[in-house]
Write a protein that holds these residues in place. Structure first.
Motif, PDB file in Angstrom:
ATOM      1  N   TYR A  22      -2.015  -8.172  -0.807  1.00  0.00           N
ATOM      2  CA  TYR A  22      -1.865  -7.895   0.624  1.00  0.00           C
ATOM      3  C   TYR A  22      -0.605  -7.090   0.942  1.00  0.00           C
ATOM      4  O   TYR A  22      -0.507  -6.471   2.006  1.00  0.00           O
ATOM      5  N   ARG A  24       0.237  -4.323  -0.159  1.00  0.00           N
ATOM      6  CA  ARG A  24      -0.030  -2.870  -0.092  1.00  0.00           C
ATOM      7  C   ARG A  24      -0.129  -2.397   1.353  1.00  0.00           C
ATOM      8  O   ARG A  24      -0.013  -1.209   1.618  1.00  0.00           O
ATOM      9  N   ASN A  25      -0.339  -3.315   2.281  1.00  0.00           N
ATOM     10  CA  ASN A  25      -0.430  -2.955   3.700  1.00  0.00           C
ATOM     11  C   ASN A  25       0.911  -3.016   4.419  1.00  0.00           C
ATOM     12  O   ASN A  25       0.975  -2.727   5.608  1.00  0.00           O
ATOM     13  N   PHE A  26       1.964  -3.394   3.716  1.00  0.00           N
ATOM     14  CA  PHE A  26       3.287  -3.493   4.324  1.00  0.00           C
ATOM     15  C   PHE A  26       3.903  -2.109   4.484  1.00  0.00           C
ATOM     16  O   PHE A  26       3.743  -1.247   3.624  1.00  0.00           O
ATOM     17  N   ASP A  27       4.657  -1.931   5.569  1.00  0.00           N
ATOM     18  CA  ASP A  27       5.457  -0.710   5.684  1.00  0.00           C
ATOM     19  C   ASP A  27       6.784  -0.970   4.958  1.00  0.00           C
ATOM     20  O   ASP A  27       7.040  -2.081   4.477  1.00  0.00           O
TER      21      ASP A  27
END
Length: 57
Positions: A22, A24-27
């Motif tokens: 999950y 990979r969706n972090f900025d």
């Protein structure tokens, strides 16, 4: 991200960072915040910088 806190990290310490899918969706702000939190929990650095310090860098 690590270079900003390099002076706080003992040069004799090795560590490996493993992320969850999950992330990979972090900025970059979220990545940095979570990494600093993990380094603090592992006693690699002493404290998490204040939110203002995170946003400035």
């Amino acid at each position: 991200m690590i270079t900003e806190n390099k002076q706080e990290i003992d040069p004799s310490v090795d560590f490996l960072v493993i992320t969850r899918p999950y992330a990979r969706n972090f900025d970059m702000t979220e990545v940095r915040k979570n990494l600093l939190h993990a380094l603090t929990l592992a006693h690699v650095i002493e404290k998490i910088p204040d939110e203002d310090e995170i946003e400035e860098s």
